[in-house]
Design a protein around this motif. Structure first.
Motif, PDB file in Angstrom:
ATOM      1  N   CYS A 153      20.451  58.529  75.589  1.00 46.12           N
ATOM      2  CA  CYS A 153      19.774  59.196  76.711  1.00 46.12           C
ATOM      3  C   CYS A 153      18.267  59.015  76.639  1.00 46.12           C
ATOM      4  N   ILE A 154      17.695  59.114  75.437  1.00 44.25           N
ATOM      5  CA  ILE A 154      16.242  58.961  75.295  1.00 44.25           C
ATOM      6  C   ILE A 154      15.811  57.544  75.646  1.00 44.25           C
ATOM      7  N   THR A 199      14.418  65.464  67.036  1.00 44.72           N
ATOM      8  CA  THR A 199      15.741  65.096  67.541  1.00 44.72           C
ATOM      9  C   THR A 199      16.804  65.219  66.455  1.00 44.72           C
ATOM     10  N   ALA A 255      23.188  58.758  80.140  1.00 44.91           N
ATOM     11  CA  ALA A 255      22.377  57.589  79.803  1.00 44.91           C
ATOM     12  C   ALA A 255      22.646  56.439  80.766  1.00 44.91           C
ATOM     13  N   CYS A 295      20.108  67.704  66.455  1.00 46.70           N
ATOM     14  CA  CYS A 295      21.471  67.197  66.249  1.00 46.70           C
ATOM     15  C   CYS A 295      22.154  67.902  65.085  1.00 46.70           C
ATOM     16  N   GLN A 338      12.912  53.963  68.972  1.00 46.26           N
ATOM     17  CA  GLN A 338      14.206  54.500  69.379  1.00 46.26           C
ATOM     18  C   GLN A 338      15.330  53.478  69.209  1.00 46.26           C
ATOM     19  N   ILE A 366      26.799  62.615  67.726  1.00 48.40           N
ATOM     20  CA  ILE A 366      25.901  63.365  68.612  1.00 48.40           C
ATOM     21  C   ILE A 366      24.522  62.717  68.655  1.00 48.40           C
ATOM     22  N   HIS A 367      24.016  62.306  67.515  1.00 46.86           N
ATOM     23  CA  HIS A 367      22.696  61.682  67.456  1.00 46.86           C
ATOM     24  C   HIS A 367      22.663  60.366  68.234  1.00 46.86           C
ATOM     25  N   LEU A 390      26.837  62.848  77.324  1.00 46.82           N
ATOM     26  CA  LEU A 390      25.619  62.204  76.829  1.00 46.82           C
ATOM     27  C   LEU A 390      25.585  60.725  77.192  1.00 46.82           C
ATOM     28  N   HIS A 391      26.676  60.030  76.957  1.00 43.56           N
ATOM     29  CA  HIS A 391      26.714  58.602  77.290  1.00 43.56           C
ATOM     30  C   HIS A 391      26.751  58.373  78.801  1.00 43.56           C
ATOM     31  N   GLY A 442      24.525  59.599  70.881  1.00 47.57           N
ATOM     32  CA  GLY A 442      24.533  59.901  72.311  1.00 47.57           C
ATOM     33  C   GLY A 442      23.181  60.371  72.814  1.00 47.57           C
ATOM     34  N   ILE A 443      22.483  61.196  72.024  1.00 46.66           N
ATOM     35  CA  ILE A 443      21.156  61.676  72.433  1.00 46.66           C
ATOM     36  C   ILE A 443      20.145  60.531  72.432  1.00 46.66           C
TER      37      ILE A 443
END
Length: 353
Positions: free
Chosen positions: A119-120, A149, A202, A153, A61, A112-113, A198-199, A115-116
């Motif tokens: 979170c991961i 993922t 996280a 996105c 990640q 978007i990717h 998203l941010h 931010g996700i």
């Protein structure tokens, strides 16, 4: 040979915002930072492969986030190179809303990717992974979950670009910006809110986890502290850029006859330039805060040991004293009597002459 200038009508009135000194200063800075960010993120993704003892899942990640920022740098690099070549043609940078959405599709996907992935990475700190002291093989760096993922996105990006209601003729744009190309302004604010959430999720998740495990001193908790510092710094930059970009779009929506060049300048600075700065700062933050990645960088580049600060792991807390180890009152009295008897027994009296 057909000249490219023939595609433009000689009487067409084209604005020339690109010849302004402040605009070209911004684009020259973007070009330089994009090159540096692209190179540094590619290097840091290779260093993360050897960042022992971070588990494989977390390394994947972290590498994915670095490659995402490298892609942002590559997109902005190509965009600014195009603007440099179009310096002599003021009509060339102009576009319409349909082609602008197609042009900005990779950039929205990267936002978007990223931010996700943040979170991961924050949620991975709660899981127990097996530590790995070996480099991750390059064939293991792409998993099914990462592919899923990416597909999610891409689907979310299609919602904000391909499925936007393009009613009527496409609008001409002097400068391409996805926040102005989307016809439905509600979708613009949904996009900005989604990136902010998203941010924020996280940061909140990893801060809550670290605060509840602040007394632990294992390697997993130390890694959580390191990743928390990186995510907090990057989230502050993302929120600053996204909030001011939202204010600029709201200003443009409410007052139609407004300074369009001022709106373009605000979006260029806060929706484009700040993410480029974050992509440039991301590898530096990883080397500075994450100790395994710092060790990997020093092993490959020994000269970095003179720049980076030294660190030591936090010592474990002192063991608490048990209640059974505390002597009771009876025990203290008995030991005192025994001490008095021993003292009388060994006492030596002087001999009388």
């Amino acid at each position: 040979m057909t000249d490219f200038r023939e595609f433009y009508r000689p009487g067409e009135n084209c604005t020339t915002p690109w010849v302004d000194v402040h605009m070209w200063l911004i684009h020259t800075s973007e070009l330089t930072i994009s090159v540096l960010g692209l190179a540094l993120n590619c290097i840091i993704s290779l260093l993360t492969h050897r960042a022992a003892p971070i588990p494989y899942a977390q390394r994947r990640q972290l590498c994915g986030l670095s490659l995402n920022y490298a892609l942002i740098g590559a997109i902005q690099l190509s965009r600014n190179i195009f603007l440099l070549f179009s310096l002599r043609e003021p009509c060339l940078p102009e576009t319409n809303t349909a082609t602008c959405k197609l042009q900005e599709f990779p950039l929205v996907f990267c936002y978007i990717h990223g931010g996700i992935l943040a979170c991961i990475i924050s949620t991975q700190m709660k899981k127990k992974y097996k530590e790995s002291k070996r480099p991750v093989p390059y064939t293991w760096m792409c998993s099914i979950w990462q592919t899923l993922t990416v597909c999610i996105c891409i689907a979310i990006t299609f919602v904000f670009t391909a499925f936007d209601n393009e009613s009527g003729p496409t609008r001409r744009m002097e400068q391409c910006s996805i926040l102005l190309a989307i016809r439905n302004y509600q979708m613009v604010f949904i996009l900005i809110t989604l990136l902010i959430l998203l941010h924020a999720i996280a940061v909140l998740y990893i801060v809550l986890y670290v605060s509840t495990h602040s007394t632990d001193c294992d390697k997993k908790t130390i890694l959580s502290f390191c990743v928390r510092d990186v995510i907090i710094v990057e989230t502050v930059g993302w929120h600053l850029g996204l909030l001011i970009s939202g204010f600029a779009v709201a200003y443009r929506t409410i007052w139609q006859d407004t300074c369009l060049e001022c709106v373009y300048l605000a979006l260029e600075l806060f929706f484009v330039f700040i993410p480029i700065l974050i992509s440039f700062a991301h590898p530096i933050l990883l080397i500075w805060f994450v100790f395994p990645i710092r060790d990997s960088a020093v092993r490959i580049f020994p000269w970095m040991a003179a720049i980076l600060p030294e660190y030591a792991l936090v010592p474990p807390p002192a063991p608490t004293q048990r209640k059974s180890a505390i002597p009771s009152r009876k025990t203290r009295r008995a030991s005192k009597k025994e001490q008095e008897k021993t003292t009388k027994f060994i006492e030596v009296k002087p001999v009388e002459v």
